[in-house]
Scaffold this motif. Sequence first.
Motif, PDB file in Angstrom:
ATOM      1  N   GLY A 113      -4.489   6.676  12.181  1.00 27.71           N
ATOM      2  CA  GLY A 113      -5.407   5.710  12.078  1.00 27.71           C
ATOM      3  C   GLY A 113      -4.893   4.559  10.908  1.00 27.71           C
ATOM      4  N   GLU A 114      -5.847   3.989  10.339  1.00 31.99           N
ATOM      5  CA  GLU A 114      -5.379   3.005   9.393  1.00 31.99           C
ATOM      6  C   GLU A 114      -5.184   3.567   8.218  1.00 31.99           C
ATOM      7  N   GLY A 115      -4.253   2.641   7.293  1.00 30.85           N
ATOM      8  CA  GLY A 115      -3.873   3.241   5.935  1.00 30.85           C
ATOM      9  C   GLY A 115      -5.025   3.442   5.072  1.00 30.85           C
ATOM     10  N   VAL A 116      -5.382   4.303   4.375  1.00 32.06           N
ATOM     11  CA  VAL A 116      -6.163   4.630   3.162  1.00 32.06           C
ATOM     12  C   VAL A 116      -6.074   4.502   2.015  1.00 32.06           C
ATOM     13  N   HIS A 117      -4.780   4.918   1.282  1.00 30.25           N
ATOM     14  CA  HIS A 117      -4.471   4.806   0.114  1.00 30.25           C
ATOM     15  C   HIS A 117      -3.030   4.656   0.135  1.00 30.25           C
ATOM     16  N   ILE A 118      -2.399   4.114  -1.176  1.00 32.46           N
ATOM     17  CA  ILE A 118      -1.066   4.272  -1.530  1.00 32.46           C
ATOM     18  C   ILE A 118      -0.773   4.922  -2.695  1.00 32.46           C
ATOM     19  N   GLU A 119       0.200   5.929  -2.738  1.00 35.40           N
ATOM     20  CA  GLU A 119       0.572   6.341  -3.954  1.00 35.40           C
ATOM     21  C   GLU A 119       1.960   5.955  -4.439  1.00 35.40           C
ATOM     22  N   LYS A 250     -15.099   9.805  13.769  1.00 33.66           N
ATOM     23  CA  LYS A 250     -16.011   9.649  12.622  1.00 33.66           C
ATOM     24  C   LYS A 250     -15.361   9.875  11.240  1.00 33.66           C
ATOM     25  N   LEU A 251     -14.479  10.957  11.080  1.00 36.90           N
ATOM     26  CA  LEU A 251     -13.641  10.904   9.881  1.00 36.90           C
ATOM     27  C   LEU A 251     -12.883   9.745   9.602  1.00 36.90           C
ATOM     28  N   GLU A 252     -12.141   9.411  10.643  1.00 35.71           N
ATOM     29  CA  GLU A 252     -11.332   7.945  10.280  1.00 35.71           C
ATOM     30  C   GLU A 252     -12.274   6.901   9.838  1.00 35.71           C
ATOM     31  N   GLU A 253     -13.578   6.884  10.261  1.00 33.07           N
ATOM     32  CA  GLU A 253     -14.535   5.708   9.892  1.00 33.07           C
ATOM     33  C   GLU A 253     -14.953   6.232   8.296  1.00 33.07           C
ATOM     34  N   LEU A 254     -15.173   7.265   7.955  1.00 33.67           N
ATOM     35  CA  LEU A 254     -15.568   7.641   6.865  1.00 33.67           C
ATOM     36  C   LEU A 254     -14.456   7.469   5.815  1.00 33.67           C
ATOM     37  N   LEU A 255     -13.273   7.511   5.866  1.00 27.97           N
ATOM     38  CA  LEU A 255     -12.238   7.387   5.043  1.00 27.97           C
ATOM     39  C   LEU A 255     -12.005   5.989   4.787  1.00 27.97           C
ATOM     40  N   HIS A 256     -12.654   4.972   5.548  1.00 27.61           N
ATOM     41  CA  HIS A 256     -12.587   3.685   5.209  1.00 27.61           C
ATOM     42  C   HIS A 256     -14.018   2.920   4.717  1.00 27.61           C
ATOM     43  N   THR A 257     -14.692   3.790   4.221  1.00 27.33           N
ATOM     44  CA  THR A 257     -16.051   3.167   3.753  1.00 27.33           C
ATOM     45  C   THR A 257     -15.738   2.859   2.113  1.00 27.33           C
ATOM     46  N   PRO A 258     -16.709   1.891   1.772  1.00 22.92           N
ATOM     47  CA  PRO A 258     -16.624   1.337   0.305  1.00 22.92           C
ATOM     48  C   PRO A 258     -16.907   2.485  -0.451  1.00 22.92           C
ATOM     49  N   GLU A 265     -10.820   4.154  -6.734  1.00 22.03           N
ATOM     50  CA  GLU A 265     -10.471   3.205  -8.087  1.00 22.03           C
ATOM     51  C   GLU A 265     -11.195   4.044  -9.113  1.00 22.03           C
ATOM     52  N   GLU A 266     -12.041   4.864  -9.118  1.00 23.04           N
ATOM     53  CA  GLU A 266     -12.928   5.384 -10.330  1.00 23.04           C
ATOM     54  C   GLU A 266     -12.137   6.740 -10.741  1.00 23.04           C
ATOM     55  N   THR A 267     -11.632   7.389  -9.805  1.00 22.28           N
ATOM     56  CA  THR A 267     -10.821   8.562 -10.194  1.00 22.28           C
ATOM     57  C   THR A 267      -9.717   8.329 -10.521  1.00 22.28           C
ATOM     58  N   TRP A 268      -8.557   7.210 -10.061  1.00 25.71           N
ATOM     59  CA  TRP A 268      -7.348   7.127 -10.518  1.00 25.71           C
ATOM     60  C   TRP A 268      -7.390   5.553 -10.989  1.00 25.71           C
ATOM     61  N   PRO A 269      -7.922   5.103 -12.064  1.00 22.15           N
ATOM     62  CA  PRO A 269      -8.145   3.630 -12.451  1.00 22.15           C
ATOM     63  C   PRO A 269      -6.972   3.124 -12.900  1.00 22.15           C
ATOM     64  N   SER A 270      -5.701   4.125 -13.162  1.00 26.92           N
ATOM     65  CA  SER A 270      -4.484   3.525 -13.621  1.00 26.92           C
ATOM     66  C   SER A 270      -3.845   2.920 -12.470  1.00 26.92           C
ATOM     67  N   GLY A 271      -4.077   3.178 -11.322  1.00 24.58           N
ATOM     68  CA  GLY A 271      -3.603   2.806 -10.077  1.00 24.58           C
ATOM     69  C   GLY A 271      -2.490   3.674  -9.436  1.00 24.58           C
ATOM     70  N   ASP A 272      -2.602   5.173  -9.912  1.00 25.78           N
ATOM     71  CA  ASP A 272      -1.653   6.092  -9.785  1.00 25.78           C
ATOM     72  C   ASP A 272      -1.934   6.428  -7.815  1.00 25.78           C
ATOM     73  N   VAL A 273      -3.250   6.098  -7.572  1.00 32.59           N
ATOM     74  CA  VAL A 273      -3.700   6.145  -6.275  1.00 32.59           C
ATOM     75  C   VAL A 273      -4.402   4.855  -6.004  1.00 32.59           C
ATOM     76  N   PHE A 274      -3.850   3.995  -5.175  1.00 35.16           N
ATOM     77  CA  PHE A 274      -4.534   2.405  -4.710  1.00 35.16           C
ATOM     78  C   PHE A 274      -4.932   2.593  -3.398  1.00 35.16           C
ATOM     79  N   PRO A 275      -6.162   1.901  -3.327  1.00 33.57           N
ATOM     80  CA  PRO A 275      -6.766   1.776  -2.042  1.00 33.57           C
ATOM     81  C   PRO A 275      -6.022   0.797  -1.248  1.00 33.57           C
ATOM     82  N   ALA A 276      -5.833   1.243   0.111  1.00 30.70           N
ATOM     83  CA  ALA A 276      -5.019   0.362   1.086  1.00 30.70           C
ATOM     84  C   ALA A 276      -6.035  -0.402   1.944  1.00 30.70           C
ATOM     85  N   PHE A 277      -7.061  -0.610   1.864  1.00 34.65           N
ATOM     86  CA  PHE A 277      -8.175  -1.180   2.710  1.00 34.65           C
ATOM     87  C   PHE A 277      -9.445  -1.778   1.933  1.00 34.65           C
TER      88      PHE A 277
END
Length: 277
Positions: A113-119, A250-258, A265-277
């Motif tokens: 699928g499409e990218g979800v996040h970057i570590e 459907k799971l692929e769709e859910l992975l890219h929801t707001p 963003e709220e769980t890793w506010p320091s950017g250790d995990v960064f949204p890719a979408f």
Amino acid sequence: MRRTLTLLGTGVAAALALTACGGSESTPNATPDLANPVTVTVGAGPVPHARILEFIDQNLAPEAGIDLEIQEMTDYQTPNIALNDGSIDANYFQHLAFLEQQMTDKGYEFEHGEGVHIEPYAGFSSQHESIEDIPDGATIAITNDPANQPRALKMLETAGLLSGIEEDSAALTLTEEQNPKGLKFEENQPEILLPLIEDPEVDLAIINGNFILEAGMSTDEALVVESTENNPYANFLVWRAGEETPAIAKLEELLHTPEVKSYIEETWPSGDVFPAF
């Protein structure tokens, strides 16, 4: 549901252990239905992948008619072994360069699928306080994974320690022009690099983002951190070729929801995990 599998090997024993656990109780071929949720079994790294999937399972999946069976896997080989042999329906732990290397080397036939996040990758040291302190001839602990090693080398190039790094550059074959400081590279499996941070013989250890998180560390402690801008190493959902069923879609769709983006963003506010979408 989350199931933890502590698997540090990559051979037949690991594959057999997963096969014994079995795949999903219901196949993901059916159309998701609120009254009869479809189970999708996903192999994932413990952090952040399994945590993101757990958030989806608890907050988004019920209304989408799917139920996630999350199997945590602690190395970089087992998730693709399990996907290939049918023990799981999909996995979520890898980026494109790694997936392509695995398909070439192992003959896997997967789609993604499409990218979800970057570590972000990061380099840590117990011997030095800044990247500028890394001396000529320093010893660098680096992954032996050919799909990720150029990524680590590029990070060192950006930090000014190397030069002229290409997509296929390898730590042990760098030229004098590429390695003007004469850095010495010590290759190891990515999951065992973390303890080398404290090794007095190692000046810098380059660690994968998920292992940084699993150790309770942060890139804030690192001497050098990979940029997330235009970063091609986003992790995504992977499934067997030709099997993008309604439930997997459907799971692929859910992975890219707001909602998922906000959770990251709220769980890793320091950017250790960064949204890719």
